[in-house]
Design an enzyme around this catalytic site. Structure first.
Site, PDB file in Angstrom:
ATOM      1  N   GLN A  75      31.429   4.994  -7.640  1.00 37.00           N
ATOM      2  CA  GLN A  75      32.334   4.468  -8.922  1.00 37.00           C
ATOM      3  C   GLN A  75      31.761   3.211  -9.490  1.00 37.00           C
ATOM      4  O   GLN A  75      32.657   2.268  -9.706  1.00 37.00           O
ATOM      5  CB  GLN A  75      34.030   4.192  -8.090  1.00 37.00           C
ATOM      6  CG  GLN A  75      34.362   5.687  -7.706  1.00 37.00           C
ATOM      7  CD  GLN A  75      35.773   5.532  -7.315  1.00 37.00           C
ATOM      8  OE1 GLN A  75      36.186   4.674  -6.604  1.00 37.00           O
ATOM      9  NE2 GLN A  75      36.433   6.568  -7.815  1.00 37.00           N
ATOM     10  N   ASN A 109      34.012  -3.679  -3.995  1.00 37.12           N
ATOM     11  CA  ASN A 109      34.699  -2.458  -4.065  1.00 37.12           C
ATOM     12  C   ASN A 109      33.750  -1.397  -5.049  1.00 37.12           C
ATOM     13  O   ASN A 109      33.014  -1.797  -5.936  1.00 37.12           O
ATOM     14  CB  ASN A 109      35.871  -2.650  -5.110  1.00 37.12           C
ATOM     15  CG  ASN A 109      36.983  -2.860  -4.047  1.00 37.12           C
ATOM     16  OD1 ASN A 109      37.253  -2.196  -3.220  1.00 37.12           O
ATOM     17  ND2 ASN A 109      37.824  -3.879  -4.341  1.00 37.12           N
ATOM     18  N   CYS A 110      33.534  -0.194  -4.565  1.00 42.37           N
ATOM     19  CA  CYS A 110      33.243   0.538  -5.471  1.00 42.37           C
ATOM     20  C   CYS A 110      34.197   1.537  -5.979  1.00 42.37           C
ATOM     21  O   CYS A 110      34.142   2.852  -6.035  1.00 42.37           O
ATOM     22  CB  CYS A 110      32.194   1.720  -4.412  1.00 42.37           C
ATOM     23  SG  CYS A 110      30.601   0.773  -3.768  1.00 42.37           S
ATOM     24  N   VAL A 111      35.485   1.028  -6.183  1.00 40.84           N
ATOM     25  CA  VAL A 111      36.490   1.663  -7.152  1.00 40.84           C
ATOM     26  C   VAL A 111      36.155   1.894  -8.396  1.00 40.84           C
ATOM     27  O   VAL A 111      35.262   1.276  -8.766  1.00 40.84           O
ATOM     28  CB  VAL A 111      37.867   0.907  -6.817  1.00 40.84           C
ATOM     29  CG1 VAL A 111      37.789  -0.287  -7.604  1.00 40.84           C
ATOM     30  CG2 VAL A 111      38.770   1.915  -6.932  1.00 40.84           C
TER      31      VAL A 111
END
Lengths: 357, 412
Positions: free
Chosen positions: B100, B225-227
């Site tokens: 992401q 975050n890898c969102v």
């Protein structure tokens, strides 16, 4: 478009506005005439750039009662009398306005829907927002807002033509300006203010008791009634289905890690458990480390085989189905579910274990 | 009293020494390289590049964006002068960690969706040893980006800023008739590469808590975050939280900003319920009339947001929540994974499933080989001519749920 090449329009009316008669002619099957009739004549008078080439007239009862049959008849009449690919092909179909007349509204909307699908022809109708046809057709058919009764005829005609021109020229619809019934499609646009500014403004209005408009109206969610329990688990055929993105290593079907456009069907015949060499997770939105270490954590094939050995259930379906839930729209997930469900039923499966991430 | 001193640049270039003269920022590349490689031996590859507004540049697999800053020694957090380079960022990118990461296009149609098409970006493409776990990989890139932004800020922010903005303590008296409003600020804290950091520590522990907004504007929160790229709150977004800035702007005039309730977005239902109960408990002492509620991510965090809306409404506090939508490429699907009838005041920051065709860019930074695996891309995303078909989801900051952008969504 110059006067030499006017807007060529097909017009659709019920028996009353088409001049066949009143309620006594409500069961009349569809028929077609050259040139304009009734409101179509008025439209042509108001707009010199319009040329109504054909008018279809149908009985209200006839079309509302057996809509599929009646619409097929309308399509046949059009196909036999109009060359949709020739130099004089029509530009647009207009139907109505149907005001608050329910049967008329259904006829107009059903013809619009069929004609745009069958011939790729832009089609517009108009009716009052409370017309029962609105709820059924608004998502697929462009419906202009019309008054309750014939007093709003001229306004309705103008509106339908304006909307039709937008369709012909591929111009974007503007909800605040175009007076049509919203079609349930979400579309992005840029505003003047940032989301943060809009939020604070909306909150101050809400606190002050002033009117405000939410930018997203909550949908009502589907509730799926659960199927009846299995009567005899020990004889049941069980299948595994997952939205957790467990696929054979290498992702042979190239299922996307977000917004999946497909699901995969994979054989697990003679596979007792999923190995980390043979299977992987391709699901975005979570760290797949633990799923990759042991894919049975998401698709519990190992435990299923233990239960099978213990004869807790009858047999295991030799295929599993997998997709990715991450950012996949509800509409698409519903399609996947229906498709997988049909296959499972056809293969004699009685129970499914569904796993996610 | 916290003062933010902003300085703007009109160009960014490499040179023999660090300088900020006549609004032209010069970066001494070798010095930065030596610094970054020296502080983390896990870095195996480091490519330092510049991306300016309007250039034909596409940055791939962006992990974080950070605003360079400098703070005089001896001043406590939330007070004193914090100097920032207002339109300069450090962008970290590199091999994909968690699907992401996202893209930034500096020109063309994609540029209008990301705030970082308008900033002068120092791009760090960081490659790490293959022996590292995904978590170590993420940590290495995250800490290198933060270190670079601090290094850059310290190197050049030594003269008075172009503009100063001061934030008085909230305790100063205001008109008692103004509505008391708090900001409820959830951080994504799901673990598994979906983490945020408060004072450099993983925010999974210790939330919810009341926090002075001054601390947040002074860089208390960083992103790990890898969102999804579109609604990941990058460190830059935390440093420039638009809701906090807007509430301060109207504080004492239209409203009484009473502070921030920093909360979490955990995974388990019981944790969610516990967090919401704690937020409500803290809020009970603040005598609130309204809250603004932001979000990070989508899907699972929809549940946290809906629960908070429901509970605040039950206690008689008016809520407005900011959310993006995932309504499908055709816009016809339901937009959220969870809903509640009390959610009657939503600010929509866009449908992230919208598909865009972005024109080719001459220069590409970051790993092209990973492009089709980004969330929002698909196997056929990259066309032969270099144009890119991608969902809005893949663009950094496109549907930011702190409300940083002007994008919205409506029914047509």
């Amino acid at each position: 478009m110059t006067m030499k090449s006017p807007y060529r329009i097909i017009y659709c009316l019920n028996q009353f506005f088409g001049g066949l008669g009143g309620e006594d002619k409500a069961d009349h099957p569809p028929c077609i005439f050259d040139g304009p009739k009734g409101p179509a004549i008025l439209l042509q008078q108001r707009f010199p750039e319009v040329q109504v080439v054909k008018t279809v007239v149908f009985g209200d009862n006839y079309i509302a009662g057996k809509t599929d049959v009646a619409v097929a008849e309308v399509l046949a009449l059009l196909r036999n009398s109009i060359d949709f690919s020739g130099a004089d092909a029509p530009h647009l179909l207009l139907a109505g306005p149907a005001f608050l007349a329910g049967r008329y509204g259904i006829g107009c909307a059903a013809i619009c829907k069929a004609v745009q699908e069958e011939f790729g022809l832009p089609a517009v109708t108009a009716m009052h927002p409370d017309n029962p046809a609105v709820a059924e057709y608004r998502k697929e058919v462009l419906i202009g807002v019309a008054d309750k009764d014939v007093m709003g005829m001229e306004e309705g005609l103008d509106r339908m033509l304006a909307l039709g021109k937008k369709l012909i020229h591929h111009l974007p619809l503007v909800p605040e300006e175009d007076n049509y019934i919203l079609q349930g499609r979400r579309q992005n646009y840029f505003t003047q203010k940032s989301g943060a500014e809009r939020a604070v403004e909306m909150l101050l209005r809400k606190i002050a008791g002033l009117p405000y408009r939410t930018e997203y109206v909550m949908p009502s969610f589907d509730r799926v009634p659960p199927a009846a329990p299995l009567s005899d688990l020990s004889r049941a055929r069980i299948a595994l289905v997952t939205s957790g993105g467990i696929v054979p290593r290498g992702n042979p079907d190239r299922i996307e890690s977000a917004s999946a456009s497909r699901f995969g069907t994979y054989s697990i015949k003679d596979v007792a458990a999923l190995s980390s060499e043979g299977y992987q997770s391709i699901h975005g939105g979570y760290d797949p480390t633990y799923a990759n270490q042991d894919p049975n954590r998401v698709l519990p094939l190992d435990v299923i085989h233990e239960l099978l050995t213990e004869k807790v259930f009858g047999s295991l379906h030799p295929y599993y189905y997998a997709t990715v839930g991450n950012a996949t729209s509800v509409a698409r997930a519903r399609d996947f579910g229906r498709d997988i469900g049909q296959r499972l039923v056809a293969d004699g499966v009685q129970g499914v274990i569904l796993t996610s991430t | 009293m916290l003062t933010i001193g902003r300085t703007w640049v009109r160009d960014l270039k490499f040179g023999r020494e660090w300088s900020l003269r006549d609004h032209i920022l010069t970066i001494e590349k070798n010095g930065l390289r030596t610094f970054l490689l020296g502080r983390d031996s896990r870095i195996e590859k480091l490519v330092i590049s510049l991306a300016r507004p309007g250039e034909s540049v596409r940055i791939l697999c962006v992990k974080d964006v950070i605003q360079p800053w400098s703070k005089a020694k001896g001043k406590p957090a939330g007070a004193g002068l914090r100097q920032v380079l207002s339109n300069v960022t450090v962008v970290t990118c590199g091999k994909i960690v968690g699907f992401q990461e996202g893209i930034i296009d500096m020109s063309g149609a994609g540029a209008s969706y990301s705030p970082f098409a308008e900033t002068f970006n120092l791009v760090l493409e960081i490659g790490v040893s293959k022996k590292l776990t995904a978590q170590e990989h993420e940590e290495c890139v995250r800490e290198s980006g933060l270190a670079a932004a601090e290094f850059l800020g310290k190197a050049v922010l030594c003269q008075p800023p172009d503009k100063e903005e001061s934030f008085a303590p909230l305790a100063s008296p205001v008109d008692p008739l103004l509505p008391r409003i708090a900001y409820v600020y959830p951080l994504l804290t799901q673990g598994l590469l979906h983490d945020s950091y408060l004072w450099g520590k993983n925010a999974r522990n210790g939330l919810p808590q009341y926090i002075e907004p001054h601390l947040l504007l002074d860089g208390a929160i960083t992103s790990g975050n890898c969102v999804s790229a579109c609604d990941k709150n990058t460190t830059w977004h935390h440093q420039n939280n638009p809701i906090i800035l807007e509430l301060f702007r109207r504080h004492g005039r239209d409203l009484n900003f009473v502070g921030v309730l920093l909360t979490c977005e955990p995974v388990r239902l019981a944790q969610k319920e516990e967090a919401v109960a704690k937020v409500i408990e803290i809020a009970g002492n603040l005598h609130l009339q309204g809250i603004i509620l932001s979000k990070e991510g989508f899907g699972n965090p929809d549940a946290d947001q809906m629960m908070l809306i429901r509970k605040f409404t039950e206690m008689g506090v008016k809520t407005v929540a900011i959310s993006d939508e995932f309504a499908g490429a055709d816009g016809c699907s339901q937009s959220l994974a969870d809903t509640t009838v009390e959610a009657d005041a939503i600010v929509s920051v866009g449908n992230a499933n919208e598909r865009l065709l972005l024109p080719p860019q001459t220069v590409i930074f970051g790993p092209v080989s990973d492009l089709s695996r980004l969330a929002g891309a698909y196997p056929q995303s990259l066309h032969a001519d270099g144009s890119l078909e991608i969902e809005l989801q893949g663009i950094i900051g496109a549907t930011n749920e702190l409300g940083a952008q002007t994008l919205s969504c409506r029914e047509i």
